[in-house]
Write an enzyme that holds these catalytic residues in place. Sequence first.
Site, mmCIF file in Angstrom:
data_model
loop_
_atom_site.group_PDB
_atom_site.id
_atom_site.type_symbol
_atom_site.label_atom_id
_atom_site.label_comp_id
_atom_site.label_asym_id
_atom_site.label_seq_id
_atom_site.Cartn_x
_atom_site.Cartn_y
_atom_site.Cartn_z
ATOM 1 N N HIS A 21 -3.268 -6.002 2.242
ATOM 2 C CA HIS A 21 -2.702 -5.659 3.551
ATOM 3 C C HIS A 21 -2.357 -6.878 4.401
ATOM 4 C CE1 HIS A 21 -2.305 -1.369 4.106
ATOM 5 N NE2 HIS A 21 -3.394 -1.191 3.385
ATOM 6 N N CYS A 77 0.808 -1.221 0.000
ATOM 7 C CA CYS A 77 0.000 0.000 0.000
ATOM 8 C C CYS A 77 0.849 1.283 0.000
ATOM 9 C CB CYS A 77 -0.977 -0.036 1.178
ATOM 10 S SG CYS A 77 -2.366 1.112 1.000
ATOM 11 N N ARG A 137 -12.757 5.973 -1.347
ATOM 12 C CA ARG A 137 -11.925 4.972 -0.674
ATOM 13 C C ARG A 137 -12.377 3.574 -1.085
ATOM 14 N NH1 ARG A 137 -8.014 4.422 2.850
ATOM 15 N NH2 ARG A 137 -7.716 6.661 2.775
#
Length: 253
Positions: free
Chosen positions: A194, A94, A128
């Site tokens: 993630h 990320c 987002r």
Amino acid sequence: MQLTIGHLYPDIMNIYADRGNIIALVRRAQWRGLAIELHNLCISDTLNGQSWDILFIGGGQDREQLMICDDLQKIKGPYIREAVEAGTVLLSICGGYQLMGKYFRTSSGLTLPGIELFDVWTVAGDKRRIGDVIVECTFSGEKRTLVGFENHSGKTYLGSGARPLGRILFGWGNNAEDRSEGTIYKNAYGTYLHGSLLPKNPWFTDHLLLTALRHRYGDAVELRPLDDSLEYQAHKAVIQRIRQRGRLNTGAI
């Protein structure tokens, strides 16, 4: 045999438990009897004078990325590029992935320069992107899946010199436009997946370990198989959960 791992900015770039990737690398190596030397590399620490097998950088928000930007440019960036060119394995997640590219332009219009390891650039989007991800990859001619979790507003675009890590089967990926996810350059990987990336994808963890071992000890090195039944239950649970929602209908998996 032993491996030396450098964890970049563990005190700053560790959003969504990205440190879990380091734990997975270390545990799966130790279960096979490999010795692991783990170094935390914080601001002002140098990479010089050490032979690195694996480098890792996690994600962070705009504030954390700004905190490390100057250090990356002046101290660590040249050594990261040199290490990757020499064959060192690198995994970036990320925000760390964004700063391995050319630049990240934030929503406030600030441009954070990257170290230009990857031919990619990132601009802040107006939405987002959050949720589970399934990525289809091809490694050594074999199709595999990566599962994980993404949470980012940045939109990353690949230049002509970049190739994606994989193709999005479910989720948003690099930019929510071209169905690409992440990027690969030599033995360096960037991705938006993630903290659960390596624990839920043991085949990819072993790919990183084996690549690092063969770089140091030669192509004859092999990894002893492990009982991955629990890890693959977690992997399949993500796919099954998405399928039960009726939201996975590509027929690919």
